[in-house]
Design an enzyme around this catalytic site. Structure first.
Site, PDB file in Angstrom:
ATOM      1  CD  GLU A  15      -3.120   0.873   0.233  1.00 22.67           C
ATOM      2  OE1 GLU A  15      -2.456   1.581  -0.512  1.00 22.67           O
ATOM      3  OE2 GLU A  15      -4.604   0.798   0.481  1.00 22.67           O
ATOM      4  CG  ASP A  16      -0.970   4.650  -1.650  1.00 19.35           C
ATOM      5  OD1 ASP A  16      -1.650   4.206  -0.819  1.00 19.35           O
ATOM      6  OD2 ASP A  16      -1.507   5.424  -2.449  1.00 19.35           O
ATOM      7  CG  ASP A  63      -5.795   8.991   6.185  1.00 23.60           C
ATOM      8  OD1 ASP A  63      -4.954   9.609   6.934  1.00 23.60           O
ATOM      9  OD2 ASP A  63      -6.617   9.754   5.612  1.00 23.60           O
ATOM     10  NE  ARG A  65      -2.157   8.401  -9.358  1.00 23.66           N
ATOM     11  CZ  ARG A  65      -2.946   8.310  -8.450  1.00 23.66           C
ATOM     12  NH1 ARG A  65      -2.131   7.570  -7.333  1.00 23.66           N
ATOM     13  NH2 ARG A  65      -4.012   8.011  -8.444  1.00 23.66           N
TER      14      ARG A  65
HETATM   15  P1  IMP Z   1      -7.610   4.984   4.530  1.00 26.41           P
HETATM   16  O1  IMP Z   1      -8.679   4.114   4.151  1.00 26.41           O
HETATM   17  O2  IMP Z   1      -8.220   6.133   5.304  1.00 26.41           O
HETATM   18  O3  IMP Z   1      -6.429   4.482   5.354  1.00 26.41           O
HETATM   19  O4  IMP Z   1      -7.136   5.682   2.987  1.00 26.41           O
HETATM   20  C1  IMP Z   1      -6.463   4.981   2.437  1.00 26.41           C
HETATM   21  C2  IMP Z   1      -6.074   5.603   0.861  1.00 26.41           C
HETATM   22  O5  IMP Z   1      -6.433   7.061   0.757  1.00 26.41           O
HETATM   23  C3  IMP Z   1      -4.719   5.542   0.468  1.00 26.41           C
HETATM   24  O6  IMP Z   1      -4.220   4.273  -0.010  1.00 26.41           O
HETATM   25  C4  IMP Z   1      -4.684   6.781  -0.541  1.00 26.41           C
HETATM   26  O7  IMP Z   1      -4.941   6.211  -1.919  1.00 26.41           O
HETATM   27  C5  IMP Z   1      -5.588   7.696   0.237  1.00 26.41           C
HETATM   28  N1  IMP Z   1      -4.891   8.539   0.968  1.00 26.41           N
HETATM   29  C6  IMP Z   1      -4.927   8.678   2.196  1.00 26.41           C
HETATM   30  N2  IMP Z   1      -4.138   9.611   2.858  1.00 26.41           N
HETATM   31  C7  IMP Z   1      -3.462  10.222   1.702  1.00 26.41           C
HETATM   32  C8  IMP Z   1      -2.499  11.160   1.407  1.00 26.41           C
HETATM   33  O8  IMP Z   1      -2.068  11.793   2.557  1.00 26.41           O
HETATM   34  N3  IMP Z   1      -2.225  11.430   0.320  1.00 26.41           N
HETATM   35  C9  IMP Z   1      -2.686  10.768  -0.838  1.00 26.41           C
HETATM   36  N4  IMP Z   1      -3.524   9.845  -0.765  1.00 26.41           N
HETATM   37  C10 IMP Z   1      -3.990   9.434   0.567  1.00 26.41           C
HETATM   38 MG    MG Z   2      -4.129   3.940  -2.278  1.00 23.25          MG
END
Ligand code: IMP
Ligand code: MG
Length: 176
Positions: free
Chosen positions: A99-100, A103, A165
């Site tokens: 995963e990148d 969050d 990106r």
């Molecule tokens: P989560 O479900 O809140 O953990 O978010 C996951 C996805 O949201 C990541 O895989 C990213 O694609 C996107 N995301 C969350 N935070 C960021 C950020 O700071 N920059 C860019 N994409 C983000």
């Molecule tokens: Mg992502």
């Protein structure tokens, strides 16, 4: 690239390179004798994956998944939809989700549940970045590149509305 939205640099290109090599070496040690399947979550993790995979000194494979998490550009909702599923059958495989960024953790929680139900022999997560302050579910990836503060990050795969990106570093989005 000059752009008013690019703020403070959070991770420099050489730090990215160095840490990705360390993660590759760790995975190489941990999975010795096995052939892990890297599951790359499109699109943000592609850049990380391609560097990470070349730092893993083991026979390994890659497959891709695309998910959309409903929400705004900078906030995910936890309601996740699979846009592209894996080609591979992962039953009995050693799977590493790449995963990148983690969050809230909601996307990853969904992916872990979904992939676990397919009977892999192991399932781990390798995330380039994590924002622990934002976590809404109790979940910590086994492999993490960098912990960052609660800022919206762009670059090295991470986007804002599909842009940025291609930055060779990770930067914070400048607040207007
Ligand atoms: P989560 O479900 O809140 O953990 O978010 C996951 C996805 O949201 C990541 O895989 C990213 O694609 C996107 N995301 C969350 N935070 C960021 C950020 O700071 N920059 C860019 N994409 C983000
Ligand atoms: Mg992502």
């Amino acid at each position: 690239m000059r752009d008013a939205a690019i703020g403070e640099i959070l991770v420099q290109p050489d730090e990215l390179q160095h840490r990705v090599r360390e993660l590759g070496a760790e995975i190489t040690r941990d999975y010795a004798g096995r052939e892990p399947l890297l599951v790359c979550v499109l699109k943000g993790a592609v850049f990380f994956l391609s560097d990470l995979m070349r730092a893993i000194d083991l026979p390994c494979e890659v497959d891709f998944m695309a998910v959309a998490s409903y929400g705004s550009a900078t906030q995910s909702s936890g309601v996740v939809r699979i846009l592209k599923d894996l080609d591979a059958v992962i039953d009995g495989r050693d799977v590493i989700i790449v995963e990148d960024i983690v969050d809230s953790g909601l996307t990853l929680q969904y992916l872990l549940r979904n992939l676990n139900a397919r009977g892999p022999s192991s399932l781990a997560v390798c995330a380039l970045l994590t924002k622990p302050e934002r976590r809404e579910v109790d979940l910590e990836p086994r492999y993490v590149g960098f912990e960052i503060a609660n800022r919206f990050a762009i670059g090295y795969g991470l986007d804002l509305d599909e842009r940025y990106r291609n930055l060779p570093y990770v930067a914070a989005l400048k607040s207007p």
